[in-house]
Scaffold this motif. Structure first.
Motif, mmCIF file in Angstrom:
data_model
loop_
_atom_site.group_PDB
_atom_site.id
_atom_site.type_symbol
_atom_site.label_atom_id
_atom_site.label_comp_id
_atom_site.label_asym_id
_atom_site.label_seq_id
_atom_site.Cartn_x
_atom_site.Cartn_y
_atom_site.Cartn_z
ATOM 1 N N ILE A 1 -9.177 -5.940 -5.269
ATOM 2 C CA ILE A 1 -8.120 -6.891 -5.353
ATOM 3 C C ILE A 1 -7.872 -7.747 -4.354
ATOM 4 O O ILE A 1 -7.762 -7.071 -3.218
ATOM 5 N N LEU A 2 -7.917 -8.982 -4.365
ATOM 6 C CA LEU A 2 -7.796 -9.973 -3.336
ATOM 7 C C LEU A 2 -6.481 -10.537 -3.149
ATOM 8 O O LEU A 2 -6.197 -10.976 -4.196
ATOM 9 N N GLY B 1 -6.648 -7.738 1.782
ATOM 10 C CA GLY B 1 -5.364 -8.546 1.823
ATOM 11 C C GLY B 1 -5.500 -9.433 3.365
ATOM 12 O O GLY B 1 -5.875 -8.538 4.350
ATOM 13 N N PHE B 2 -4.923 -10.708 3.251
ATOM 14 C CA PHE B 2 -4.978 -11.580 4.609
ATOM 15 C C PHE B 2 -3.487 -11.631 4.928
ATOM 16 O O PHE B 2 -2.651 -12.143 4.039
ATOM 17 N N SER B 3 -2.961 -11.531 6.195
ATOM 18 C CA SER B 3 -1.838 -11.787 6.618
ATOM 19 C C SER B 3 -0.668 -11.108 5.592
ATOM 20 O O SER B 3 -0.458 -10.022 5.472
ATOM 21 N N SER C 1 -0.750 -5.230 0.713
ATOM 22 C CA SER C 1 -1.997 -4.177 0.592
ATOM 23 C C SER C 1 -1.322 -2.537 0.899
ATOM 24 O O SER C 1 -1.714 -1.824 0.412
ATOM 25 N N LEU C 2 -0.550 -2.772 2.160
ATOM 26 C CA LEU C 2 -0.256 -1.434 2.708
ATOM 27 C C LEU C 2 0.921 -1.028 2.000
ATOM 28 O O LEU C 2 1.213 0.156 1.583
ATOM 29 N N GLN C 3 1.757 -1.974 1.358
ATOM 30 C CA GLN C 3 2.747 -1.571 0.695
ATOM 31 C C GLN C 3 2.418 -0.983 -0.767
ATOM 32 O O GLN C 3 3.053 0.049 -1.286
ATOM 33 N N LEU C 4 1.125 -1.526 -1.354
ATOM 34 C CA LEU C 4 0.695 -0.946 -2.335
ATOM 35 C C LEU C 4 0.293 0.502 -2.302
ATOM 36 O O LEU C 4 0.384 1.365 -3.394
ATOM 37 N N LEU D 1 -6.515 -7.467 7.022
ATOM 38 C CA LEU D 1 -6.917 -8.655 8.041
ATOM 39 C C LEU D 1 -5.897 -9.439 8.367
ATOM 40 O O LEU D 1 -5.241 -9.984 7.607
ATOM 41 N N ALA D 2 -5.507 -9.371 9.720
ATOM 42 C CA ALA D 2 -4.541 -10.136 10.215
ATOM 43 C C ALA D 2 -2.833 -9.722 9.620
ATOM 44 O O ALA D 2 -2.330 -10.714 9.411
ATOM 45 N N GLY D 3 -3.010 -8.526 9.392
ATOM 46 C CA GLY D 3 -1.719 -8.338 8.505
ATOM 47 C C GLY D 3 -0.874 -7.248 9.397
ATOM 48 O O GLY D 3 -0.982 -7.029 10.384
#
Length: 211
Positions: A25-26, A104-106, A112-115, A129-131
């Protein structure tokens, strides 16, 4: 409650060629859209099928996953709401895919981390990435995630002026405690994605899903 527009999802393969393949998932950054990270697909491992989502909230010329507040420190509950919207979409896919990963970006990286928190042990990995990780999780939520220790690639530039340093430091420390993390810092990279980083992401994908 927010929902994902399923008609806006950009798939890397036609419907008849998706089933049975691992899914990634992007999740784009704030102010962007589903066609943004879709542009990375030609540079990523062809072992996966990719689904690029559109965030649910209008923001400028694009979209946002949750309302903005202090940079790197959004309100916790709306991030959970966005994560639940993504989970509803994933659940609707049933058992079509043997595994599901996240990239995920930013702001999409924070989601993504919350998921991972929202459903510990479900996702095979996350590429951030940059998150950053969102502060304020109940102790039991992070304890459940730490028990599963998902594989996470955390990439960022050393001259990123968008994500505050305190959020970067928080994320590095949190990942070390809660995930099997591979962290890479790219000299001279601002708030973006470099070819070197993409190469490292592909190497990571090869390790989490060997051909």
């Amino acid at each position: 409650m927010v929902t994902i527009d399923t008609s806006a999802v950009r798939w890397s393969a036609p419907e008849g060629e998706r089933a049975g393949r691992p899914l990634v998932i992007l999740l784009h950054g704030v102010g962007s859209h589903e066609r943004d990270l879709e542009g990375l697909v030609p540079y990523l491992s062809s072992a996966f099928v990719y689904a690029s989502l559109r965030a649910p909230l209008p923001y400028g010329d694009g979209f946002s996953w949750y309302p903005l507040s202090s940079p790197g420190s959004p309100q916790y509950a709306p991030v959970d709401d966005a994560a639940d919207a993504v989970l509803a979409l994933v659940d609707a896919l049933g058992d079509a895919h043997p595994s599901v990963g996240l990239l995920g970006f930013s702001q999409g990286g924070s989601l993504s981390l919350q998921l991972l928190r929202r459903r510990p042990g479900f996702f095979d990995f996350a590429v951030v990435l940059a998150g950053f990780v969102v502060p304020g999780a109940p102790a039991e939520v992070d304890a459940a995630l730490a028990a599963s220790r998902p594989a996470v690639f955390y990439g960022r530039g050393d001259v990123d002026q968008v994500i505050p340093l305190d959020a970067v430091d928080r994320t590095s420390a949190w990942l070390a405690e809660h995930a099997d993390v591979e962290e890479s810092v790219y000299p001279g990279l601002a708030h973006g994605i470099s070819q070197e980083e993409l190469d490292d992401v592909n190497a990571f994908l090869g390790r989490v899903h060997p051909a």
